[in-house]
Design an enzyme around this catalytic site. Structure first.
Site, mmCIF file in Angstrom:
data_model
loop_
_atom_site.group_PDB
_atom_site.id
_atom_site.type_symbol
_atom_site.label_atom_id
_atom_site.label_comp_id
_atom_site.label_asym_id
_atom_site.label_seq_id
_atom_site.Cartn_x
_atom_site.Cartn_y
_atom_site.Cartn_z
ATOM 1 N N SER A 163 37.518 3.033 46.276
ATOM 2 C CA SER A 163 36.256 2.581 45.867
ATOM 3 C C SER A 163 36.202 0.904 46.232
ATOM 4 O O SER A 163 36.349 0.535 47.133
ATOM 5 C CB SER A 163 36.343 2.757 44.027
ATOM 6 O OG SER A 163 34.944 2.216 43.691
ATOM 7 N N THR A 164 36.048 0.115 45.047
ATOM 8 C CA THR A 164 35.969 -1.239 45.419
ATOM 9 C C THR A 164 37.179 -1.935 46.277
ATOM 10 O O THR A 164 38.372 -1.368 45.887
ATOM 11 C CB THR A 164 36.168 -2.141 43.955
ATOM 12 O OG1 THR A 164 35.123 -1.649 43.053
ATOM 13 C CG2 THR A 164 35.921 -3.619 44.197
ATOM 14 N N HIS A 189 33.336 5.393 47.419
ATOM 15 C CA HIS A 189 32.298 5.233 46.606
ATOM 16 C C HIS A 189 31.276 4.448 47.059
ATOM 17 O O HIS A 189 31.484 3.320 47.376
ATOM 18 C CB HIS A 189 32.779 4.672 45.032
ATOM 19 C CG HIS A 189 33.537 5.646 44.336
ATOM 20 N ND1 HIS A 189 34.433 5.287 43.168
ATOM 21 C CD2 HIS A 189 33.733 7.030 44.377
ATOM 22 C CE1 HIS A 189 34.986 6.089 42.833
ATOM 23 N NE2 HIS A 189 34.933 7.352 43.490
ATOM 24 N N MET A 282 38.298 0.662 41.029
ATOM 25 C CA MET A 282 38.233 0.484 39.627
ATOM 26 C C MET A 282 38.038 2.004 38.964
ATOM 27 O O MET A 282 37.527 2.747 39.450
ATOM 28 C CB MET A 282 37.227 -0.382 39.088
ATOM 29 C CG MET A 282 37.094 -0.646 37.668
ATOM 30 S SD MET A 282 35.911 -1.867 37.201
ATOM 31 C CE MET A 282 35.924 -1.762 35.569
ATOM 32 N N ASP A 285 38.922 7.663 38.739
ATOM 33 C CA ASP A 285 38.525 8.814 39.640
ATOM 34 C C ASP A 285 39.720 9.009 40.688
ATOM 35 O O ASP A 285 40.222 8.154 41.132
ATOM 36 C CB ASP A 285 37.393 8.463 40.512
ATOM 37 C CG ASP A 285 36.755 9.445 41.440
ATOM 38 O OD1 ASP A 285 36.958 10.622 40.915
ATOM 39 O OD2 ASP A 285 35.826 9.212 42.237
#
Length: 344
Positions: A163-164, A189, A282, A285
């Protein structure tokens, strides 16, 4: 303490929509808005926000030019908002290369459930940006790992989730991996259209083929498939072949595509033939999926805290007790290759 946000967008309508979305969350405070980068520059100095949301297409100075200047002189977490078009996706990838920590589509004509989902994801992006380690745009060069000719590992599968900070982490990882990697499935993501641009960028640095997945694609050695934004991706077994399927199910862990959806399907389809790595990001998941892959006999890896932009998803995966190795980013490619060789 609430995350202090400055909204930079030339559209009064978009500024108002973003203010409503962020103000509805007690964890975010909108400290100001700006219609262009020149006003934004003054308000950054005066208001000292934790995070900026930045439109790319603005008059007087475009968002990319402003972002480049900002990251050189006043580095801070920036969430870039772009139109939901292929052109917007290419601009978003350029923004990430300049140092933005997140990209997201702008609120435009979404209604009802679509607007609710967008609001959830916008809020999450801003909160993730607030705790992100802002990295310099240029990274040290990496060396590609040599392939191992003896391993025609048609049965092996690699699964990656991020993600991030994941866009830069995945670029760095694929710059090291050999051309003959096992079939690889990836969730990053990211909104629709942005993933197609990101896949093309990965393909440029990778020795293997990387592209956005299509429903029914067969997975084979030397191919990496990226889940399209806005759709879940699952791995299935069809006889001796692995095949990916795409679905429009609800958000899982506030995401679509979700790492958990992919990883759980990999556990079912590949079992002990799977190697999974959870990278920077973050939230939680991927933690449940890591557990299922490990319990099915697969090998599991988490990126270490020091090399993460946000140590959230890897931390939650490690907390399950089902992670075999915790490694810095630059050692994960070698671990994936070593695992492949051991299982060949």
């Amino acid at each position: 303490m609430a995350v202090r946000v400055l909204i930079v967008d030339d559209s009064a309508t978009v500024r108002a929509a973003l203010t409503r979305i962020f103000s509805a969350d007690p964890g975010i405070e909108v400290v100001g808005t700006a219609p262009d980068p020149f006003v934004a520059r003054d308000r950054i100095v005066a208001l000292r926000p934790d995070v900026i949301t930045l439109d790319i297409e603005m008059p007087r100075m475009d968002g990319l030019t402003f972002l480049g200047k900002l990251m050189r002189h006043w580095p801070m977490p920036v969430v870039v908002l772009s139109s939901l078009t292929p052109e917007g996706g290419e601009l978003a990838m350029r923004a990430l290369a300049l140092g933005a920590v997140e990209v997201m589509c702008k609120p435009q004509n979404q209604l009802g459930h679509g607007l609710e989902e967008l609001a959830v994801q916008l809020v999450d992006k801003v909160k993730a940006a607030a705790i992100a380690r802002v990295r310099p745009a240029a990274e040290a060069p990496v060396q590609r790992i040599a392939g191992i000719a003896a391993a025609e590992a048609t049965h092996r599968v690699v699964a990656l989730g991020a993600s991030t900070g994941g866009t830069q982490a995945l670029r760095r990882l694929f710059a090291q991996l050999p051309a003959d990697i096992p079939g690889t499935v990836i969730v990053q993501h990211m909104p629709p259209n942005f993933t197609a641009s990101f896949a093309r960028g990965l393909d440029e640095v990778a020795a293997c083929e990387v592209r956005e997945a299509r429903d029914g694609d067969a997975l084979h050695p030397g191919l990496a498939l990226l889940a399209p934004g806005g759709r879940h991706m699952l791995l299935t077994r069809s006889g001796a072949r692995y095949v990916v399927r795409l679905s429009d199910g609800p958000l899982v862990c506030r995401q679509r595509p979700a790492v958990d959806v992919l990883f759980k399907s990999v556990a079912r389809a590949a079992g002990r033939n799977a190697t999974a790595a959870i990278l920077t990001g973050m939230g939680n998941d991927g933690a449940d999926g890591i557990r299922e892959i490990h319990r099915a006999g697969g090998h599991t890896i988490a990126q270490d805290e020091a090399s993460c932009v946000v140590y959230g998803m890897p931390r939650e995966a490690v907390a399950t007790g089902e992670v075999d190795e915790v490694l810095p980013l630059d050692r994960i490619a070698a671990a994936l290759v070593a695992r492949r060789a051991a299982a060949a």
